[in-house]
Design a protein around this motif. Structure first.
Motif, PDB file in Angstrom:
ATOM      1  N   ASP A 131      15.583  14.779  -4.939  1.00 14.81           N
ATOM      2  CA  ASP A 131      16.139  13.861  -3.963  1.00 14.81           C
ATOM      3  C   ASP A 131      15.781  14.311  -2.542  1.00 14.81           C
ATOM      4  N   ARG A 132      16.213  13.534  -1.553  1.00 18.07           N
ATOM      5  CA  ARG A 132      15.860  13.868  -0.169  1.00 18.07           C
ATOM      6  C   ARG A 132      16.538  15.146   0.305  1.00 18.07           C
ATOM      7  N   ALA A 133      17.713  15.450  -0.205  1.00 16.11           N
ATOM      8  CA  ALA A 133      18.385  16.695   0.187  1.00 16.11           C
ATOM      9  C   ALA A 133      17.546  17.905  -0.241  1.00 16.11           C
ATOM     10  N   THR A 134      17.013  17.846  -1.449  1.00 14.03           N
ATOM     11  CA  THR A 134      16.138  18.918  -1.928  1.00 14.03           C
ATOM     12  C   THR A 134      14.863  18.968  -1.100  1.00 14.03           C
ATOM     13  N   TYR A 135      14.325  17.799  -0.802  1.00 16.70           N
ATOM     14  CA  TYR A 135      13.107  17.711   0.006  1.00 16.70           C
ATOM     15  C   TYR A 135      13.353  18.366   1.376  1.00 16.70           C
ATOM     16  N   THR A 136      14.493  18.086   1.970  1.00 17.58           N
ATOM     17  CA  THR A 136      14.835  18.685   3.266  1.00 17.58           C
ATOM     18  C   THR A 136      14.906  20.200   3.151  1.00 17.58           C
ATOM     19  N   LEU A 137      15.540  20.686   2.110  1.00 19.23           N
ATOM     20  CA  LEU A 137      15.627  22.128   1.890  1.00 19.23           C
ATOM     21  C   LEU A 137      14.240  22.738   1.734  1.00 19.23           C
ATOM     22  N   LEU A 138      13.370  22.086   0.967  1.00 24.29           N
ATOM     23  CA  LEU A 138      12.006  22.583   0.783  1.00 24.29           C
ATOM     24  C   LEU A 138      11.250  22.639   2.105  1.00 24.29           C
ATOM     25  N   MET A 139      11.418  21.627   2.938  1.00 26.90           N
ATOM     26  CA  MET A 139      10.723  21.590   4.224  1.00 26.90           C
ATOM     27  C   MET A 139      11.267  22.659   5.173  1.00 26.90           C
TER      28      MET A 139
ATOM     29  N   LEU B 285      13.539  24.666  21.736  1.00 25.87           N
ATOM     30  CA  LEU B 285      14.502  24.132  20.776  1.00 25.87           C
ATOM     31  C   LEU B 285      15.301  25.276  20.169  1.00 25.87           C
ATOM     32  N   THR B 286      16.574  25.034  19.931  1.00 28.67           N
ATOM     33  CA  THR B 286      17.375  26.038  19.246  1.00 28.67           C
ATOM     34  C   THR B 286      17.088  25.967  17.747  1.00 28.67           C
ATOM     35  N   GLU B 287      17.545  26.968  17.034  1.00 25.52           N
ATOM     36  CA  GLU B 287      17.366  26.963  15.582  1.00 25.52           C
ATOM     37  C   GLU B 287      18.085  25.764  14.956  1.00 25.52           C
ATOM     38  N   ALA B 288      19.273  25.447  15.472  1.00 24.40           N
ATOM     39  CA  ALA B 288      20.026  24.303  14.950  1.00 24.40           C
ATOM     40  C   ALA B 288      19.266  23.004  15.207  1.00 24.40           C
ATOM     41  N   GLU B 289      18.661  22.879  16.387  1.00 23.28           N
ATOM     42  CA  GLU B 289      17.881  21.675  16.679  1.00 23.28           C
ATOM     43  C   GLU B 289      16.679  21.562  15.754  1.00 23.28           C
ATOM     44  N   ARG B 290      16.017  22.678  15.473  1.00 21.47           N
ATOM     45  CA  ARG B 290      14.872  22.637  14.560  1.00 21.47           C
ATOM     46  C   ARG B 290      15.311  22.192  13.173  1.00 21.47           C
ATOM     47  N   ASP B 291      16.433  22.721  12.686  1.00 24.15           N
ATOM     48  CA  ASP B 291      16.949  22.306  11.376  1.00 24.15           C
ATOM     49  C   ASP B 291      17.261  20.812  11.356  1.00 24.15           C
ATOM     50  N   GLU B 292      17.876  20.323  12.439  1.00 26.95           N
ATOM     51  CA  GLU B 292      18.186  18.891  12.535  1.00 26.95           C
ATOM     52  C   GLU B 292      16.913  18.053  12.545  1.00 26.95           C
ATOM     53  N   LEU B 293      15.889  18.523  13.246  1.00 30.65           N
ATOM     54  CA  LEU B 293      14.626  17.784  13.307  1.00 30.65           C
ATOM     55  C   LEU B 293      13.948  17.717  11.941  1.00 30.65           C
ATOM     56  N   VAL B 294      13.993  18.811  11.181  1.00 30.84           N
ATOM     57  CA  VAL B 294      13.421  18.795   9.829  1.00 30.84           C
ATOM     58  C   VAL B 294      14.156  17.768   8.978  1.00 30.84           C
ATOM     59  N   ALA B 295      15.492  17.800   9.025  1.00 33.58           N
ATOM     60  CA  ALA B 295      16.277  16.839   8.238  1.00 33.58           C
ATOM     61  C   ALA B 295      15.990  15.405   8.671  1.00 33.58           C
ATOM     62  N   ALA B 296      15.898  15.171   9.983  1.00 36.06           N
ATOM     63  CA  ALA B 296      15.625  13.820  10.483  1.00 36.06           C
ATOM     64  C   ALA B 296      14.225  13.363  10.090  1.00 36.06           C
TER      65      ALA B 296
ATOM     66  N   TYR C 130       3.458  16.762   7.084  1.00 32.31           N
ATOM     67  CA  TYR C 130       2.498  17.828   7.392  1.00 32.31           C
ATOM     68  C   TYR C 130       2.220  17.864   8.896  1.00 32.31           C
ATOM     69  N   LEU C 131       1.913  16.718   9.468  1.00 31.51           N
ATOM     70  CA  LEU C 131       1.600  16.642  10.900  1.00 31.51           C
ATOM     71  C   LEU C 131       2.827  16.940  11.754  1.00 31.51           C
ATOM     72  N   THR C 132       3.959  16.385  11.385  1.00 35.24           N
ATOM     73  CA  THR C 132       5.188  16.583  12.147  1.00 35.24           C
ATOM     74  C   THR C 132       5.627  18.039  12.145  1.00 35.24           C
ATOM     75  N   LEU C 133       5.669  18.630  10.971  1.00 32.23           N
ATOM     76  CA  LEU C 133       6.177  19.998  10.876  1.00 32.23           C
ATOM     77  C   LEU C 133       5.199  21.013  11.444  1.00 32.23           C
ATOM     78  N   ASN C 134       3.909  20.722  11.375  1.00 31.96           N
ATOM     79  CA  ASN C 134       2.946  21.630  11.998  1.00 31.96           C
ATOM     80  C   ASN C 134       3.214  21.746  13.495  1.00 31.96           C
ATOM     81  N   TRP C 135       3.469  20.627  14.142  1.00 31.02           N
ATOM     82  CA  TRP C 135       3.721  20.726  15.583  1.00 31.02           C
ATOM     83  C   TRP C 135       5.065  21.388  15.863  1.00 31.02           C
ATOM     84  N   LEU C 136       6.053  21.169  15.025  1.00 28.03           N
ATOM     85  CA  LEU C 136       7.336  21.858  15.182  1.00 28.03           C
ATOM     86  C   LEU C 136       7.136  23.370  15.101  1.00 28.03           C
ATOM     87  N   ILE C 137       6.289  23.807  14.171  1.00 30.02           N
ATOM     88  CA  ILE C 137       6.006  25.240  14.026  1.00 30.02           C
ATOM     89  C   ILE C 137       5.270  25.765  15.257  1.00 30.02           C
ATOM     90  N   VAL C 138       4.297  25.003  15.762  1.00 31.08           N
ATOM     91  CA  VAL C 138       3.586  25.413  16.988  1.00 31.08           C
ATOM     92  C   VAL C 138       4.586  25.597  18.123  1.00 31.08           C
TER      93      VAL C 138
END
Length: 199
Positions: free
Chosen positions: A82-90, A172-183, A155-163
């Protein structure tokens, strides 16, 4: 002839990754790799045909070190679909890549260098395309929600987040990064329950 061994080669390539991350591609020389690996001068030149060979092997080694361990892969295979698992994986993916800071920065340096070296560009293009295709194939076989387009967009979104995280970590704070991955997962990956169609 110099006797070569795999452990020494790996140590030299790991040293090259550290030099790339710290000094950029222009600072990568056989001498700088020897110094970083704390081996006698001339050692790296016995293991690599030329600087392009060293650059290429450094890129391959980063991908090798970024692969998840077997326990992570096993856990992913047995998790819910499900998407919750997908979010955790990301989130795990972003964490794993970010934890190997020098490796990812070295890859960025290699990408920049590839704009000036057609041979390196060809090797990196092939490697990155193969990695992306493998991610799409894994996703499609996994039964997770979303399609190939969702994988590519993430892939494209998270690569730039990592950069952003590795180069300007205070944006960005760690909490903001987690929220962005979930969003990102929520907005990019279609919810299977919301799909219309015949029962």
């Amino acid at each position: 002839m110099v006797r070569r061994n795999d452990r020494r080669r790996a140590a030299l390539v790991d040293a090259a990754i550290e030099v790339l991350a710290r000094e950029g591609a222009r600072g990568l020389t056989f001498r700088s790799v020897d110094a970083e690996a704390a081996v006698p001068l001339g050692t790296a030149s016995n293991y690599f045909a030329d600087r392009d060979d060293l650059l290429t092997q450094a890129g391959a080694r980063v991908y090798e070190r970024l692969r998840p361990d077997e326990a992570t892969v096993t856990r992913q295979r047995t998790a819910d679909r499900d998407r919750a698992t997908y979010t955790l994986l990301m989130r795990e993916l972003v964490g794993r890549v970010s934890a190997f800071r020098t490796g990812y920065l070295a890859l960025l340096e290699l990408r920049l260098e590839a704009t000036r070296r057609p041979g390196l560009r060809a090797v990196l293009t092939e490697r990155v395309r193969a990695d992306l295709d493998a991610n799409v194939a894994y996703h499609e076989a996994s039964g997770l929600p979303g399609d190939a387009m969702a994988v590519k967009l993430l892939y494209l979104t998270l690569n730039w987040l990592i950069v952003e995280q590795l180069t300007l970590p205070d944006v960005l704070t760690e909490a903001e990064r987690d929220e962005l991955v979930a969003a990102a997962v929520e907005r990019i990956v279609a919810d299977p329950a919301s799909r219309c169609g015949p029962p």
